[in-house]
Design a protein around this motif. Structure first.
Motif, PDB file in Angstrom:
ATOM      1  N   ARG A  99     -11.432   8.667   1.602  1.00 22.01           N
ATOM      2  CA  ARG A  99     -10.273   7.777   1.637  1.00 22.01           C
ATOM      3  C   ARG A  99     -10.384   6.644   0.629  1.00 22.01           C
ATOM      4  N   ASN A 100      -9.214   6.148   0.268  1.00 22.54           N
ATOM      5  CA  ASN A 100      -9.148   5.003  -0.635  1.00 22.54           C
ATOM      6  C   ASN A 100      -8.369   3.910   0.069  1.00 22.54           C
ATOM      7  N   ILE A 140      -2.397  -1.112  -7.498  1.00 21.34           N
ATOM      8  CA  ILE A 140      -3.776  -0.608  -7.448  1.00 21.34           C
ATOM      9  C   ILE A 140      -3.787   0.923  -7.524  1.00 21.34           C
ATOM     10  N   ALA A 141      -2.797   1.567  -6.914  1.00 23.28           N
ATOM     11  CA  ALA A 141      -2.709   3.031  -7.019  1.00 23.28           C
ATOM     12  C   ALA A 141      -2.522   3.426  -8.484  1.00 23.28           C
ATOM     13  N   THR A 142      -1.672   2.683  -9.189  1.00 23.43           N
ATOM     14  CA  THR A 142      -1.403   3.008 -10.598  1.00 23.43           C
ATOM     15  C   THR A 142      -2.632   2.744 -11.458  1.00 23.43           C
ATOM     16  N   ILE A 143      -3.232   1.585 -11.279  1.00 23.78           N
ATOM     17  CA  ILE A 143      -4.375   1.221 -12.120  1.00 23.78           C
ATOM     18  C   ILE A 143      -5.535   2.191 -11.915  1.00 23.78           C
ATOM     19  N   THR A 144      -5.795   2.546 -10.652  1.00 20.74           N
ATOM     20  CA  THR A 144      -6.960   3.394 -10.376  1.00 20.74           C
ATOM     21  C   THR A 144      -6.626   4.881 -10.518  1.00 20.74           C
ATOM     22  N   GLY A 145      -5.346   5.193 -10.556  1.00 23.03           N
ATOM     23  CA  GLY A 145      -4.930   6.598 -10.649  1.00 23.03           C
ATOM     24  C   GLY A 145      -5.317   7.382  -9.407  1.00 23.03           C
ATOM     25  N   THR A 146      -5.366   6.702  -8.275  1.00 18.50           N
ATOM     26  CA  THR A 146      -5.744   7.380  -7.032  1.00 18.50           C
ATOM     27  C   THR A 146      -4.599   7.317  -6.030  1.00 18.50           C
ATOM     28  N   ARG A 147      -4.725   8.133  -4.992  1.00 17.19           N
ATOM     29  CA  ARG A 147      -3.774   8.053  -3.890  1.00 17.19           C
ATOM     30  C   ARG A 147      -4.374   7.110  -2.841  1.00 17.19           C
ATOM     31  N   ILE A 148      -3.635   6.093  -2.495  1.00 19.10           N
ATOM     32  CA  ILE A 148      -4.136   5.157  -1.484  1.00 19.10           C
ATOM     33  C   ILE A 148      -3.868   5.773  -0.110  1.00 19.10           C
ATOM     34  N   THR A 149      -4.932   5.902   0.682  1.00 16.83           N
ATOM     35  CA  THR A 149      -4.766   6.573   1.979  1.00 16.83           C
ATOM     36  C   THR A 149      -4.742   5.590   3.143  1.00 16.83           C
ATOM     37  N   ASN A 150      -5.295   4.401   2.947  1.00 16.03           N
ATOM     38  CA  ASN A 150      -5.363   3.413   4.033  1.00 16.03           C
ATOM     39  C   ASN A 150      -5.112   2.016   3.494  1.00 16.03           C
ATOM     40  N   ILE A 170       5.517  -2.984   5.700  1.00 18.63           N
ATOM     41  CA  ILE A 170       4.976  -1.831   6.422  1.00 18.63           C
ATOM     42  C   ILE A 170       6.022  -0.720   6.526  1.00 18.63           C
ATOM     43  N   ARG A 171       7.282  -1.120   6.757  1.00 14.84           N
ATOM     44  CA  ARG A 171       8.343  -0.101   6.812  1.00 14.84           C
ATOM     45  C   ARG A 171       8.431   0.654   5.492  1.00 14.84           C
ATOM     46  N   ILE A 172       8.260  -0.050   4.380  1.00 12.74           N
ATOM     47  CA  ILE A 172       8.337   0.591   3.062  1.00 12.74           C
ATOM     48  C   ILE A 172       7.108   1.482   2.828  1.00 12.74           C
ATOM     49  N   LEU A 173       5.942   0.970   3.175  1.00  8.80           N
ATOM     50  CA  LEU A 173       4.711   1.750   2.972  1.00  8.80           C
ATOM     51  C   LEU A 173       4.728   3.018   3.823  1.00  8.80           C
ATOM     52  N   ASN A 174       5.280   2.878   5.025  1.00  8.24           N
ATOM     53  CA  ASN A 174       5.277   3.950   6.007  1.00  8.24           C
ATOM     54  C   ASN A 174       6.361   4.997   5.742  1.00  8.24           C
ATOM     55  N   HIS A 175       7.453   4.607   5.090  1.00  2.69           N
ATOM     56  CA  HIS A 175       8.609   5.492   4.926  1.00  2.69           C
ATOM     57  C   HIS A 175       8.249   6.747   4.128  1.00  2.69           C
ATOM     58  N   SER A 176       8.796   7.871   4.569  1.00  3.48           N
ATOM     59  CA  SER A 176       8.459   9.135   3.903  1.00  3.48           C
ATOM     60  C   SER A 176       8.876   9.129   2.428  1.00  3.48           C
ATOM     61  N   GLN A 177       9.923   8.371   2.091  1.00  2.00           N
ATOM     62  CA  GLN A 177      10.316   8.284   0.676  1.00  2.00           C
ATOM     63  C   GLN A 177       9.573   7.148  -0.036  1.00  2.00           C
ATOM     64  N   GLY A 178       8.871   6.322   0.746  1.00  2.00           N
ATOM     65  CA  GLY A 178       8.092   5.233   0.151  1.00  2.00           C
ATOM     66  C   GLY A 178       6.691   5.750  -0.152  1.00  2.00           C
ATOM     67  N   ALA A 180       4.662   6.734   2.089  1.00  2.00           N
ATOM     68  CA  ALA A 180       4.368   7.732   3.123  1.00  2.00           C
ATOM     69  C   ALA A 180       2.981   7.561   3.745  1.00  2.00           C
ATOM     70  N   LEU A 181       2.625   6.319   3.962  1.00  2.00           N
ATOM     71  CA  LEU A 181       1.342   6.017   4.621  1.00  2.00           C
ATOM     72  C   LEU A 181       1.557   6.046   6.129  1.00  2.00           C
ATOM     73  N   GLY A 182       0.818   6.903   6.815  1.00  2.00           N
ATOM     74  CA  GLY A 182       0.968   6.989   8.268  1.00  2.00           C
ATOM     75  C   GLY A 182       0.648   5.657   8.926  1.00  2.00           C
ATOM     76  N   ALA A 183       1.378   5.335   9.993  1.00  2.00           N
ATOM     77  CA  ALA A 183       1.164   4.046  10.669  1.00  2.00           C
ATOM     78  C   ALA A 183      -0.291   3.880  11.089  1.00  2.00           C
ATOM     79  N   ARG A 184      -0.920   4.974  11.456  1.00  2.00           N
ATOM     80  CA  ARG A 184      -2.320   4.888  11.900  1.00  2.00           C
ATOM     81  C   ARG A 184      -3.284   4.575  10.752  1.00  2.00           C
ATOM     82  N   ARG A 185      -2.779   4.615   9.560  1.00  2.00           N
ATOM     83  CA  ARG A 185      -3.613   4.280   8.398  1.00  2.00           C
ATOM     84  C   ARG A 185      -3.361   2.855   7.924  1.00  2.00           C
ATOM     85  N   ILE A 186      -2.617   2.123   8.748  1.00  2.00           N
ATOM     86  CA  ILE A 186      -2.296   0.736   8.403  1.00  2.00           C
ATOM     87  C   ILE A 186      -2.917  -0.166   9.476  1.00  2.00           C
ATOM     88  N   THR A 187      -3.689  -1.162   9.048  1.00  2.00           N
ATOM     89  CA  THR A 187      -4.322  -2.068  10.015  1.00  2.00           C
ATOM     90  C   THR A 187      -3.941  -3.514   9.709  1.00  2.00           C
TER      91      THR A 187
END
Ligand code: SAH
Ligand code: SF4
Length: 342
Positions: A99-100, A140-150, A170-178, A180-187
């Motif tokens: 995870r990232n 950070i996703a763009t700079i590192t070229g990675t998929r942020i998972t959490n 959080i609504r934007i991060l979580n949205h499937s068109q945003g 798409a970070l699962g709520a459980r991956r957000i703390t």
């Protein structure tokens, strides 16, 4: 208007005002959050006329300006970003095998004044906007070229002191068109703002909640965390119980161990007593030293002793893996000053 301030639904209604169909929102979100574009000119499947119209209506894709970054041997990277008004914030990228994670800020500074934390030293400067919160992760996703998972709201600031902007992010991060970070991956980590805990329990999505405890007795907690005067332990624990009853989700309690201050045998007894019988998780944090404070990290045998005692009492406990402390990128060490090489 900042586009990253808008949830998907808000963008849809904005577009509707100009008689533009809903699928245009999908296209725009796809460009911004999947392709991570910062430039209208790239969005070639949107007719030029629409792009021009949206720009004329003042819809802008502003981006945080990366000023510097510093990377440790385990890949942990701290980024310093400049905001449009010149203020600066820090965010941390924590790569692991599976995870990232991005640790993001919610405020410039913090008004809570916890005695062991660098962020609160100069008080609160201002809240971040939704766009500024979301953009830390996109950048950070763009700079590192990675998929942020959490993502964790454990950077600068008290998340619940900026509740609305955070929840929208959080609504934007979580949205499937945003993103798409699962709520459980957000703390979200809070110093214990009771109304925020109660409000979060009513939200439709189930993010993780962490509460910074650091003391299991009011007098000591008050000394370490002034917010305890407003929401003492009794109120905090009552809110925790009602959160648990409402959501069925266990809370993580964070406890930074400070030598001779909150790691004495009596503190251990108090902590076990406070949390006994509760469905929860304890995260022990070896204190990260902050210059200008008298606090030192507990000895490692004390830390493992605490963990053993809690586990024996049936309270699931882990010791936080140390990351980023040599970069001053660890919990409680974030400040807005210029980065220096370690
Ligand atoms: N304001 C929120 C979230 C940001 S701080 C909160 O207080 O929860 C993230 C975590 O780092 C919190 O648990 C905080 O108490 C902890 N922390 C602050 N200063 C620290 C330090 N010097 N060493 C270790 N952890 C610290
Ligand atoms: Fe603010 Fe959290 Fe630091 Fe306390 S620990 S001063 S609430 S950032």
């Amino acid at each position: 208007m900042q586009i990253k301030d808008l949830t998907f639904e808000e963008l849809q209604s904005f577009l509707k005002e100009f008689q533009l169909p809903g699928y245009r929102a999908q296209q725009i979100f796809d460009w911004i959050y999947q392709k991570k574009s910062f430039d209208w000119q790239e969005m070639t499947n949107l007719p030029q006329s629409i792009r021009r119209e949206l720009t004329e209506k003042g819809l802008v894709i502003a981006a945080l300006k990366p000023v510097t970054s510093v990377t440790g041997s385990d890949g942990t990277t701290k980024y310093l970003f400049e905001l449009s008004d010149g203020e600066r914030i820090e965010s941390v990228f924590l790569p692991e095998q599976h995870r990232n994670t991005v640790c993001f800020s919610t405020q410039v500074g913090c008004g809570m004044g916890c005695a062991f934390c660098a962020t609160g030293k100069n008080g609160l400067i201002r809240n971040l906007t939704t766009a500024e919160i979301v953009d830390q992760i996109v950048r950070i996703a763009t700079i590192t070229g990675t998929r942020i998972t959490n993502v964790v709201a454990m950077g600068q600031g008290e998340p619940f002191a900026n509740y609305e902007a955070l929840l929208k992010a959080i609504r934007i991060l979580n949205h499937s068109q945003g993103l798409a970070l699962g709520a459980r991956r957000i703390t979200i980590s809070t110093c214990g703002i009771v109304p925020g805990i109660l409000k979060l329990a009513e939200e439709p999505f189930q993010v993780n909640l962490a509460i910074s405890l650091h003391a299991a007795e009011d007098q000591l907690r008050e000394r370490l965390m002034p917010i305890n005067k407003v929401y003492p332990l009794k109120a905090l624990m009552a809110a925790s119980k009602s959160y648990l009853a409402k959501t069925g989700r266990r809370i993580t309690y964070e406890y930074a161990l400070i030598d001779g201050v909150n790691d004495r045998p009596q503190d251990q007894v108090n902590l076990v007593q406070l949390l006994s019988g509760m469905l929860c998780h304890v995260n022990l944090i070896p204190l990260n030293p902050v210059t200008g404070t008298p606090f030192q990290r507990s000895r490692s045998d004390r830390i493992s002793g605490f963990a053993a005692a809690l586990n024996e009492a049936g309270i699931e406990t882990t010791i936080r893996k140390e990351r980023g402390s040599t970069l001053a990128a660890a919990c409680g060490q974030l400040q807005s000053k210029r980065l220096e090489r370690p």
